[in-house]
Design an enzyme around this catalytic site. Structure first.
Site, PDB file in Angstrom:
ATOM      1  N   CYS A 288       0.834  -1.209   0.000  1.00 35.00           N
ATOM      2  CA  CYS A 288       0.000   0.000   0.000  1.00 35.00           C
ATOM      3  C   CYS A 288       0.870   1.262   0.000  1.00 35.00           C
ATOM      4  O   CYS A 288       1.447   1.592  -1.032  1.00 35.00           O
ATOM      5  CB  CYS A 288      -0.984  -0.058   1.166  1.00 35.00           C
TER       6      CYS A 288
ATOM      7  N   HIS B  42      -3.578  -5.168   0.517  1.00 33.72           N
ATOM      8  CA  HIS B  42      -2.941  -5.706   1.729  1.00 33.72           C
ATOM      9  C   HIS B  42      -3.020  -7.228   1.741  1.00 33.72           C
ATOM     10  O   HIS B  42      -3.968  -7.795   2.286  1.00 33.72           O
ATOM     11  CB  HIS B  42      -3.653  -5.156   2.974  1.00 33.72           C
TER      12      HIS B  42
ATOM     13  N   GLU C 266      -1.489  -9.231   3.488  1.00 36.48           N
ATOM     14  CA  GLU C 266      -1.314  -9.799   4.839  1.00 36.48           C
ATOM     15  C   GLU C 266      -2.641 -10.214   5.490  1.00 36.48           C
ATOM     16  O   GLU C 266      -2.641 -11.027   6.410  1.00 36.48           O
ATOM     17  CB  GLU C 266      -0.562  -8.820   5.753  1.00 36.48           C
TER      18      GLU C 266
HETATM   19  N1  GLN Z   1      -2.038   6.685   2.707  1.00 35.72           N
HETATM   20  C1  GLN Z   1      -2.123   5.906   1.538  1.00 35.72           C
HETATM   21  C2  GLN Z   1      -3.484   6.002   0.868  1.00 35.72           C
HETATM   22  O1  GLN Z   1      -4.443   6.398   1.461  1.00 35.72           O
HETATM   23  C3  GLN Z   1      -1.802   4.455   1.828  1.00 35.72           C
HETATM   24  C4  GLN Z   1      -2.776   3.778   2.725  1.00 35.72           C
HETATM   25  C5  GLN Z   1      -2.272   2.476   3.290  1.00 35.72           C
HETATM   26  O2  GLN Z   1      -1.079   2.217   3.272  1.00 35.72           O
HETATM   27  N2  GLN Z   1      -3.149   1.676   3.863  1.00 35.72           N
HETATM   28  O3  GLN Z   1      -3.627   5.645  -0.272  1.00 35.72           O
END
Ligand code: GLN
Length: 534
Positions: free
Chosen positions: A383, A508, A510
């Site tokens: 992310c 994600h 994970e």
């Molecule tokens: N801050 C970034 C976004 O909103 C990444 C978010 C995250 O890593 N969960 O896209």
């Protein structure tokens, strides 16, 4: 198939952080090994509607369910231990209960009545719990009440559970109380008084526990268990000791040796043969996690590294992948906020940059990306980690001040920008791109090789994305877009060539790794880590 709809309510006493979630999940794992279908609910008695806006330093990681709810990290334990996908309805908060009751009051559903905690709030709680039983048709609904008994916040929940026991009947509901039995070095003995007191506190709400699970630093002996049974009014065989173990995955095996499953089966009449459980798969998992050699060291460069719980699913996914590959993983937690000691990075076998929000720590993460590219160290970005990979890649290829508009709205090269549908939204809670979406994989890429599939489904939690205005330019410079949304519009995975392993994903992974099914990308990353062993 119609489920049995039996309920197990798990409360906690004495102190917090004794692993109530793991204990409850372990009961679940044992029951699953009898072939029973389970679902789980975590009750969080705070006023936040969900966990989305909570600081990870207070509550640890925000776990995202498949249907896009931002929930308590205990749901992660339940998914991993029970091997089920839970829905957002598995996390009940005081905020959700009150919001629902107040919305009904505004609609006129209670016309004429004075809306009160009993019966309206307690009815709503019971309704939410029963709804899960109906929806999932589970044999057992495992419900963990967050906090410790005696907290003002949890009272309406305990009252609702007490009522539910009366309504569903003694044979269909049981209460498990998890306490702590401290060892006093000066006295040279374990002390049962805190357990007695917290059980008394629980009984003052009208709930008699059927089973007491005593967490302790070391094993406690039978006379002590007898004493607890006697003073807390539970059967001696229902006093279970769960001493500290080196791996959380051992807990179901420890509790099975204490005959937890047998007791539960009899107590709530689950109708399965007492010895019919099969924990062999779980035993194999525990064995493979015990491997001590060879050791690999993965550096996690993040913002919340002082509290490992902030990255709990990542930590567990690395363990699952290490067990799958046959190595032991050690994690070096590196704060992205301090200036990173590059010499230290040289000792790592690979680097992982997790997700996050806000500018703090960004330059440290970008440094780590550059280090990986220049020194050929495997790098996995998740992310925000993936976004940092794109930013630094762009900078190294001539787009000097490339950035994400999350951190710099004035940049000449906004390679990461807010997603169109996010621009109109002003609220902070639950308004991101959340939950599972399909991702299409491109052939002949690392991602495709890892998954061995064309289409996969992964969970998301973000507002920003790779800006399509720069996609072509970045691809020309060597960035490979190996995963996209099925309509090709959103970039989901990026990689580069001529590097041992450099992959970032917008989702994600994970949240989907299981001890018995390590996540393909984590496995591929772990293999690259092994190949780079120092
Ligand atoms: N801050 C970034 C976004 O909103 C990444 C978010 C995250 O890593 N969960 O896209």
């Amino acid at each position: 198939m119609v489920g049995l709809a039996k309920y197990i309510f798990v409360t906690g006493g004495v102190v917090s952080s004794i692993g109530k979630g793991i204990t409850a999940a372990s009961i679940g794992r044992i029951l699953r090994s009898y072939g029973l279908e389970l679902t789980a609910i975590k009750i969080d008695p705070y006023l936040n509607w969900d966990s989305g806006t909570l600081n990870p330093y207070q509550h640890g990681e925000v776990f995202v369910t498949r249907d896009g709810m931002e929930t308590d990290l205990d749901l992660g334990h339940y998914e991993r231990f029970l091997d089920v996908n839970l829905s957002g309805e598995s996390n009940i908060t005081t905020g959700k209960v009150y919001m629902s009751v107040i919305n009904k009051e505004r609609k006129g559903s209670y016309l004429g009545s004075c809306v009160q905690i009993i019966p309206h709030i307690t009815d709503e709680i019971k309704h939410m719990i029963r709804k899960m039983a109906d929806k999932t048709q589970a044999d057992v609904v495992l419900v963990e009440v967050g906090g410790t008994v005696g907290d003002i916040e949890s009272q309406p929940f305990l009252e609702a559970l007490r009522q539910l026991r009366n309504e569903e009947g003694h044979d269909n509901v049981m209460f498990v109380h998890v306490t702590y039995v401290p060892y006093l070095k000066a006295a040279g003995e374990f002390k049962t008084k805190p357990t007695q007191h917290s059980t008394k506190e629980l009984r003052s709400t009208g709930i008699n526990p059927d089973m007491i699970i005593c967490r302790s630093e070391m094993p406690i002996d039978t006379p002590l268990k007898m004493k607890i049974a006697h003073f807390c009014d539970v059967e001696p065989k229902a006093v279970i000791n769960c001493p500290d173990v080196s791996s959380i995955y051992e807990v179901p095996l420890v509790m099975d040796r204490e005959n937890v499953g047998k007791y539960v089966i009899q107590r709530i009449k689950l109708g399965v043969e007492e010895n019919s459980r099969d924990l062999s798969e779980w035993e194999n998992i525990v064995d493979s996690l015990k491997k001590e050699e060879p050791k690999v060291c993965v550096g996690i460069v993040g913002k919340y590294v002082e509290l490992e719980d902030s990255y709990i699913s990542i930590r567990e996914s690395l363990k699952h992948a290490a067990a799958h590959v046959g190595v032991k993983v050690e994690i070096d937690w590196i704060s992205a906020e301090d200036s990173i000691n590059m010499e230290k990075l040289k000792d790592l076998d690979s680097i992982l940059i997790p997700g996050g929000f806000g500018e703090r720590g960004i330059s440290g993460k970008l440094d780590a990306v550059r280090f990986s590219i220049e020194n050929n160290i495997p790098l996995f970005g998740i992310c925000l980690g993936m976004q940092c990979m794109v930013i630094e890649f762009a900078r190294l290829h001539g787009l000097d001040d490339a950035h994400s508009t999350e951190f710099n709205t004035e940049t000449t090269y906004p390679v990461i920008d807010m997603m169109e549908e996010q621009k109109k939204i002003k609220d902070m809670g639950g308004t991101m791109r959340l939950g599972s979406y399909d991702c299409k994989l491109k052939e002949n890429t690392m991602a495709h090789e890892a998954y061995q599939e064309e289409l996969v489904e992964e969970r998301h939690r973000h507002r920003f994305e790779l800006n399509n205005d720069f996609r072509e330019a970045l691809e020309e410079k060597g960035l490979i877009v190996s995963g996209t949304s099925p309509d090709d519009f959103l970039v989901e995975i990026v990689e580069i060539k001529d590097h041992p392993w450099f992959l970032g994903c917008q989702f994600h992974p994970e949240f989907k790794s299981r001890p018995n099914r390590a996540h393909p990308i984590f496995v591929s990353f772990m293999q690259a880590t092994v190949d780079n062993l120092k």
